[in-house]
Design a protein around this motif. Sequence first.
Motif, PDB file in Angstrom:
ATOM      1  N   LYS A 278     -31.742  69.014  91.924  1.00 22.67           N
ATOM      2  CA  LYS A 278     -31.648  67.581  91.651  1.00 22.67           C
ATOM      3  C   LYS A 278     -30.502  66.963  92.455  1.00 22.67           C
ATOM      4  CE  LYS A 278     -30.882  64.419  87.782  1.00 22.67           C
ATOM      5  NZ  LYS A 278     -30.613  64.356  86.354  1.00 22.67           N
ATOM      6  N   GLU A 279     -29.370  67.633  92.466  1.00 22.61           N
ATOM      7  CA  GLU A 279     -28.190  67.116  93.155  1.00 22.61           C
ATOM      8  C   GLU A 279     -28.336  67.145  94.675  1.00 22.61           C
ATOM      9  OE1 GLU A 279     -24.621  69.013  91.757  1.00 22.61           O
ATOM     10  OE2 GLU A 279     -25.108  68.583  89.663  1.00 22.61           O
ATOM     11  N   TYR A 280     -29.039  68.139  95.194  1.00 24.73           N
ATOM     12  CA  TYR A 280     -29.117  68.312  96.644  1.00 24.73           C
ATOM     13  C   TYR A 280     -30.493  68.021  97.226  1.00 24.73           C
ATOM     14  CZ  TYR A 280     -24.452  70.197  96.300  1.00 24.73           C
ATOM     15  OH  TYR A 280     -23.114  70.330  96.069  1.00 24.73           O
ATOM     16  N   GLU A 281     -31.364  67.393  96.451  1.00 25.69           N
ATOM     17  CA  GLU A 281     -32.711  67.095  96.948  1.00 25.69           C
ATOM     18  C   GLU A 281     -32.657  66.264  98.229  1.00 25.69           C
ATOM     19  OE1 GLU A 281     -36.992  65.392  95.434  1.00 25.69           O
ATOM     20  OE2 GLU A 281     -35.193  64.724  94.389  1.00 25.69           O
ATOM     21  N   ALA A 282     -31.801  65.261  98.261  1.00 25.03           N
ATOM     22  CA  ALA A 282     -31.701  64.401  99.447  1.00 25.03           C
ATOM     23  C   ALA A 282     -31.273  65.204 100.678  1.00 25.03           C
ATOM     24  CB  ALA A 282     -30.724  63.256  99.196  1.00 25.03           C
ATOM     25  N   VAL A 283     -30.385  66.140 100.493  1.00 27.20           N
ATOM     26  CA  VAL A 283     -29.933  66.973 101.613  1.00 27.20           C
ATOM     27  C   VAL A 283     -31.096  67.822 102.137  1.00 27.20           C
ATOM     28  CG1 VAL A 283     -28.367  68.837 102.290  1.00 27.20           C
ATOM     29  CG2 VAL A 283     -27.564  67.029 100.742  1.00 27.20           C
ATOM     30  N   PHE A 284     -31.867  68.427 101.232  1.00 26.82           N
ATOM     31  CA  PHE A 284     -33.012  69.235 101.651  1.00 26.82           C
ATOM     32  C   PHE A 284     -34.055  68.381 102.355  1.00 26.82           C
ATOM     33  CE2 PHE A 284     -31.197  72.285  98.756  1.00 26.82           C
ATOM     34  CZ  PHE A 284     -31.523  73.501  99.329  1.00 26.82           C
ATOM     35  N   LEU A 285     -34.321  67.190 101.812  1.00 24.56           N
ATOM     36  CA  LEU A 285     -35.305  66.310 102.430  1.00 24.56           C
ATOM     37  C   LEU A 285     -34.854  65.875 103.815  1.00 24.56           C
ATOM     38  CD1 LEU A 285     -36.403  64.147  99.377  1.00 24.56           C
ATOM     39  CD2 LEU A 285     -37.666  66.009 100.479  1.00 24.56           C
ATOM     40  N   ALA A 286     -33.564  65.584 103.948  1.00 28.49           N
ATOM     41  CA  ALA A 286     -33.045  65.177 105.260  1.00 28.49           C
ATOM     42  C   ALA A 286     -33.145  66.322 106.269  1.00 28.49           C
ATOM     43  CB  ALA A 286     -31.590  64.715 105.128  1.00 28.49           C
TER      44      ALA A 286
ATOM     45  N   ALA B 247     -30.327  76.091  88.533  1.00 29.18           N
ATOM     46  CA  ALA B 247     -31.113  75.902  89.753  1.00 29.18           C
ATOM     47  C   ALA B 247     -31.750  74.520  89.774  1.00 29.18           C
ATOM     48  CB  ALA B 247     -32.185  76.985  89.868  1.00 29.18           C
ATOM     49  N   ALA B 248     -32.265  74.079  88.631  1.00 33.85           N
ATOM     50  CA  ALA B 248     -32.867  72.750  88.554  1.00 33.85           C
ATOM     51  C   ALA B 248     -31.821  71.671  88.824  1.00 33.85           C
ATOM     52  CB  ALA B 248     -33.521  72.539  87.194  1.00 33.85           C
ATOM     53  N   GLN B 249     -30.646  71.840  88.254  1.00 32.39           N
ATOM     54  CA  GLN B 249     -29.566  70.872  88.476  1.00 32.39           C
ATOM     55  C   GLN B 249     -29.153  70.858  89.946  1.00 32.39           C
ATOM     56  OE1 GLN B 249     -28.414  68.612  86.364  1.00 32.39           O
ATOM     57  NE2 GLN B 249     -27.041  67.800  87.909  1.00 32.39           N
ATOM     58  N   PHE B 250     -29.062  72.025  90.553  1.00 35.14           N
ATOM     59  CA  PHE B 250     -28.720  72.137  91.971  1.00 35.14           C
ATOM     60  C   PHE B 250     -29.741  71.384  92.827  1.00 35.14           C
ATOM     61  CE2 PHE B 250     -29.280  74.200  96.087  1.00 35.14           C
ATOM     62  CZ  PHE B 250     -27.987  74.192  96.586  1.00 35.14           C
TER      63      PHE B 250
END
Length: 78
Positions: free
Chosen positions: A57-65, A52-55
Amino acid sequence: MSKKQLNVRVDATTAEIARTRAEQEGISMNQYIEKLVQQDMGETGRAFVEAAAQFMKEYEAVFLAEFGGDREATGQRR
């Protein structure tokens, strides 16, 4: 906590190894098997949290957008 009875079948070698390990640890076969299951649950839980942490980290930009990056407004901090 109530106990449930399980009946499992394993090959003779596995059964002997389990008996020997339980004896070495000074615990019953039941306690040994219960300990193994609890350890497995702990490892599974750690693996889930790591994934979950890796997920995130990888998709933080997508969530922020998608949801915005104004963490201060929601009371969240980095």
